[in-house]
Design an enzyme around this catalytic site. Structure first.
Site, PDB file in Angstrom:
ATOM      1  N   CYS A   1       0.818  -1.137   0.183  1.00  0.00           N
ATOM      2  CA  CYS A   1      -0.054   0.032  -0.009  1.00  0.00           C
ATOM      3  C   CYS A   1       0.659   1.277   0.073  1.00  0.00           C
ATOM      4  O   CYS A   1       0.306   2.606  -0.289  1.00  0.00           O
ATOM      5  CB  CYS A   1      -0.944  -0.017   1.258  1.00  0.00           C
ATOM      6  SG  CYS A   1      -2.296  -1.205   0.911  1.00  0.00           S
TER       7      CYS A   1
HETATM    8  N1  CO8 Z   1     -20.451  -9.281   6.860  1.00  0.00           N
HETATM    9  C1  CO8 Z   1     -21.106  -9.262   8.227  1.00  0.00           C
HETATM   10  N2  CO8 Z   1     -20.486  -9.429   9.213  1.00  0.00           N
HETATM   11  C2  CO8 Z   1     -19.024  -9.695   9.173  1.00  0.00           C
HETATM   12  C3  CO8 Z   1     -18.742  -9.439   7.900  1.00  0.00           C
HETATM   13  C4  CO8 Z   1     -19.164  -9.194   6.810  1.00  0.00           C
HETATM   14  N3  CO8 Z   1     -18.499  -9.140   5.578  1.00  0.00           N
HETATM   15  N4  CO8 Z   1     -17.056  -9.675   8.133  1.00  0.00           N
HETATM   16  C5  CO8 Z   1     -17.061  -9.992   9.588  1.00  0.00           C
HETATM   17  N5  CO8 Z   1     -18.300  -9.755  10.015  1.00  0.00           N
HETATM   18  C6  CO8 Z   1     -18.361  -9.900  11.546  1.00  0.00           C
HETATM   19  C7  CO8 Z   1     -17.250 -10.934  12.221  1.00  0.00           C
HETATM   20  O1  CO8 Z   1     -17.760 -11.986  12.149  1.00  0.00           O
HETATM   21  C8  CO8 Z   1     -17.229 -10.023  13.503  1.00  0.00           C
HETATM   22  O2  CO8 Z   1     -18.466 -11.063  14.197  1.00  0.00           O
HETATM   23  P1  CO8 Z   1     -18.310 -11.657  15.797  1.00  0.00           P
HETATM   24  O3  CO8 Z   1     -17.936 -10.306  16.569  1.00  0.00           O
HETATM   25  O4  CO8 Z   1     -19.410 -12.152  16.242  1.00  0.00           O
HETATM   26  O5  CO8 Z   1     -17.201 -12.418  15.966  1.00  0.00           O
HETATM   27  C9  CO8 Z   1     -17.739  -8.902  13.311  1.00  0.00           C
HETATM   28  O6  CO8 Z   1     -18.352  -8.598  12.133  1.00  0.00           O
HETATM   29  C10 CO8 Z   1     -16.687  -7.938  13.584  1.00  0.00           C
HETATM   30  O7  CO8 Z   1     -15.511  -8.422  12.827  1.00  0.00           O
HETATM   31  P2  CO8 Z   1     -14.091  -7.611  12.705  1.00  0.00           P
HETATM   32  O8  CO8 Z   1     -13.517  -7.649  14.151  1.00  0.00           O
HETATM   33  O9  CO8 Z   1     -13.395  -8.370  11.706  1.00  0.00           O
HETATM   34  O10 CO8 Z   1     -14.624  -6.296  12.136  1.00  0.00           O
HETATM   35  P3  CO8 Z   1     -13.647  -5.022  12.301  1.00  0.00           P
HETATM   36  O11 CO8 Z   1     -14.743  -3.943  12.992  1.00  0.00           O
HETATM   37  O12 CO8 Z   1     -12.405  -5.082  12.849  1.00  0.00           O
HETATM   38  O13 CO8 Z   1     -13.829  -4.483  10.865  1.00  0.00           O
HETATM   39  C11 CO8 Z   1     -12.097  -4.414   9.001  1.00  0.00           C
HETATM   40  C12 CO8 Z   1     -13.093  -5.258   9.920  1.00  0.00           C
HETATM   41  C13 CO8 Z   1     -13.054  -3.391   8.154  1.00  0.00           C
HETATM   42  C14 CO8 Z   1     -11.284  -5.327   8.063  1.00  0.00           C
HETATM   43  C15 CO8 Z   1     -11.151  -3.524  10.151  1.00  0.00           C
HETATM   44  O14 CO8 Z   1     -10.547  -4.418  10.843  1.00  0.00           O
HETATM   45  C16 CO8 Z   1     -10.034  -2.889   9.186  1.00  0.00           C
HETATM   46  O15 CO8 Z   1     -10.344  -2.138   8.197  1.00  0.00           O
HETATM   47  N6  CO8 Z   1      -8.668  -3.115   9.568  1.00  0.00           N
HETATM   48  C17 CO8 Z   1      -7.743  -2.543   9.094  1.00  0.00           C
HETATM   49  C18 CO8 Z   1      -7.425  -2.769   7.443  1.00  0.00           C
HETATM   50  C19 CO8 Z   1      -6.210  -2.359   6.818  1.00  0.00           C
HETATM   51  O16 CO8 Z   1      -5.828  -1.210   7.043  1.00  0.00           O
HETATM   52  N7  CO8 Z   1      -5.835  -3.142   6.017  1.00  0.00           N
HETATM   53  C20 CO8 Z   1      -4.496  -2.790   5.314  1.00  0.00           C
HETATM   54  C21 CO8 Z   1      -4.546  -3.584   4.030  1.00  0.00           C
HETATM   55  S1  CO8 Z   1      -4.088  -2.928   2.628  1.00  0.00           S
HETATM   56  C22 CO8 Z   1      -2.369  -3.223   2.261  1.00  0.00           C
HETATM   57  O17 CO8 Z   1      -1.653  -3.311   3.069  1.00  0.00           O
HETATM   58  C23 CO8 Z   1      -2.238  -3.688   0.988  1.00  0.00           C
HETATM   59  C24 CO8 Z   1      -2.044  -4.966   0.492  1.00  0.00           C
HETATM   60  C25 CO8 Z   1      -1.726  -5.269  -0.518  1.00  0.00           C
HETATM   61  C26 CO8 Z   1      -3.138  -5.232  -1.682  1.00  0.00           C
HETATM   62  C27 CO8 Z   1      -3.756  -6.383  -1.566  1.00  0.00           C
HETATM   63  C28 CO8 Z   1      -4.793  -6.474  -2.737  1.00  0.00           C
HETATM   64  C29 CO8 Z   1      -5.787  -7.690  -2.661  1.00  0.00           C
END
Ligand code: CO8
Length: 372
Positions: free
Chosen positions: A156
């Site tokens: 990224c």
């Molecule tokens: N629909 C409904 N519910 C869901 C879904 C969904 N799609 N997904 C998860 N849930 C549920 C989970 O099961 C969980 O339920 P429970 O509490 O009962 O276990 C609940 O929702 C909460 O889940 P999470 O803890 O996973 O949710 P978050 O609130 O943490 O949100 C995010 C998830 C949005 C992924 C968040 O953690 C986030 O944005 N994190 C940072 C991400 C980030 O910045 N990443 C950088 C990566 S990019 C990069 O470096 C480039 C890589 C190279 C590119 C690759 C291209 C493919």
């Protein structure tokens, strides 16, 4: 050599959009099929049932409402769940080069330059379509540019690290007219069957022209300084690579595409970014209160709101910290550059701003600019 400046930028936006509702309908149809196909194993407790995704969760957790992709029918087909991108013959332009040409032409037009004047192209992206010859060299040839070109990858942070590399080369006299281009085909390395991350990414390409300030033909942004930092982490990882065959691992392995521990990324990257920006501003003897704009990496709206609040000491107004992820989703290295390209023209001369990316590595890259 004089101060490097951003003299133009361009964004290639792919032709297809996928809304959260379309995405979730396809995912849920896939999950229902999977559960029906594995009903006996699920009932016996040997296989976990797939749980439905939800548009409300996606918008709330990330701020993403839709994404652009190069091909959508395969992604939305519950039997396929990946883009259908046919291989290009060696005598055809690569897909990345094709996207790059559009963005480069837009950046060249804004800078008032012809491709023949370009003497450096850096293709800075999270993944490259092939090992070699470099995509950047192909772009150089298709554009009709001069000089030299190379590929680089810092996930990224590829674009901001690329801008630093080009600006430093310019200060050293090694280049005079550079393009940093970031074709990101994130749809091809996302696992669309994984509910935890299927909503995160989209495709795009950005290009940034960098020239010594005295060559600028119109309004431009002086690059005051750049700062890059890395710190190893396995929390964002993709194990795909050329040793896969040598390892005897050609099957459908989950770790051969984007993987992340999103919660830990959220927690660990935020303090890194906040202290990185504070350190950059200190080095530049610039106060955060003089920044008119933050063009942040576009991964998660909550993350960006938090960073803006910490850096500015108050909530950022929407025009101070523009988000594009509601339309584009996370486009890896291109995200902060889309925000810059689409939300910078209104700044008056003397206004300062910071482009800042963060992601896998971990990596953080920042570029302090001033409108001239
Ligand atoms: N629909 C409904 N519910 C869901 C879904 C969904 N799609 N997904 C998860 N849930 C549920 C989970 O099961 C969980 O339920 P429970 O509490 O009962 O276990 C609940 O929702 C909460 O889940 P999470 O803890 O996973 O949710 P978050 O609130 O943490 O949100 C995010 C998830 C949005 C992924 C968040 O953690 C986030 O944005 N994190 C940072 C991400 C980030 O910045 N990443 C950088 C990566 S990019 C990069 O470096 C480039 C890589 C190279 C590119 C690759 C291209 C493919």
């Amino acid at each position: 050599m004089g101060t490097p400046a951003i003299t133009g930028s361009g964004v290639f936006t792919p032709p297809h959009t996928i809304t959260n509702d379309e995405l979730v309908a396809a995912f849920n149809a896939y999950a229902d099929r999977y559960n029906a196909d594995h009903a006996a194993a699920i009932d016996a407790g040997r296989v976990a049932a797939k749980v439905h995704s939800s548009s409300a969760f996606i918008a709330g957790a990330s701020g993403i409402h839709q994404r652009y992709v190069m091909e959508k029918s395969g992604i939305l087909d519950p039997e396929v769940m990946h883009p259908r991108l046919p291989p290009r013959r060696d005598d055809q332009p690569s897909l990345m080069a094709e996207m790059a040409l559009d963005a480069c032409h837009k950046a060249l037009a804004q800078a008032g330059r012809s491709a023949r004047e370009v003497d450096l192209i850096i293709c800075a992206a999270s993944n490259h379509e092939r090992a070699y010859p470099a995509i950047a060299v192909e772009i150089q040839s298709l554009l009709g540019a001069q000089g030299f070109a190379f590929d680089m990858n810092v996930a990224c942070s590829s674009a901001t690290f690329g801008i630093k590399a080009a600006a430093d080369m310019m200060r050293a006299g090694g280049a005079n007219c550079a393009i940093v281009v970031s074709p990101e085909i994130c749809s091809a390395h996302l696992e669309w069957r994984d509910r935890d991350c299927h909503f995160i990414f989209g495709d795009v390409c950005t290009a940034v022209m960098i020239e010594p300030e005295e060559r600028a033909q119109g309004p431009h942004f002086r690059i005051h300084s750049t700062r890059c930092a890395t710190q190893f982490s396995n929390n964002i990882r993709n194990n795909d690579g050329f040793l896969r065959r040598a390892h005897g691992q050609m099957g459908d392995r989950r770790d051969m595409q984007f993987m992340q521990n999103g919660r830990r990324v959220f927690k660990e990257v935020l303090p890194l970014v906040v202290s990185h920006i504070a350190g950059h501003l200190d080095e530049a003897e610039t106060s955060a209160s003089t920044l008119s704009r933050l063009w942040l990496h576009q991964a998660n709206k909550g993350m960006n709101d938090f960073i803006g609040r910490k850096v500015l000491g108050r909530d950022a107004a929407p025009d101070e910290q523009p988000n594009v992820l509601q339309n584009y989703a996370n486009t890896s290295s291109a995200g902060s550059i889309i925000a810059f390209s689409q939300h910078s023209d209104d700044l008056p001369p003397g206004a300062k701003g910071m482009i800042c990316s963060f992601g896998a590595g971990y990596s953080v890259g920042s570029v302090l600019v001033e409108r001239a």
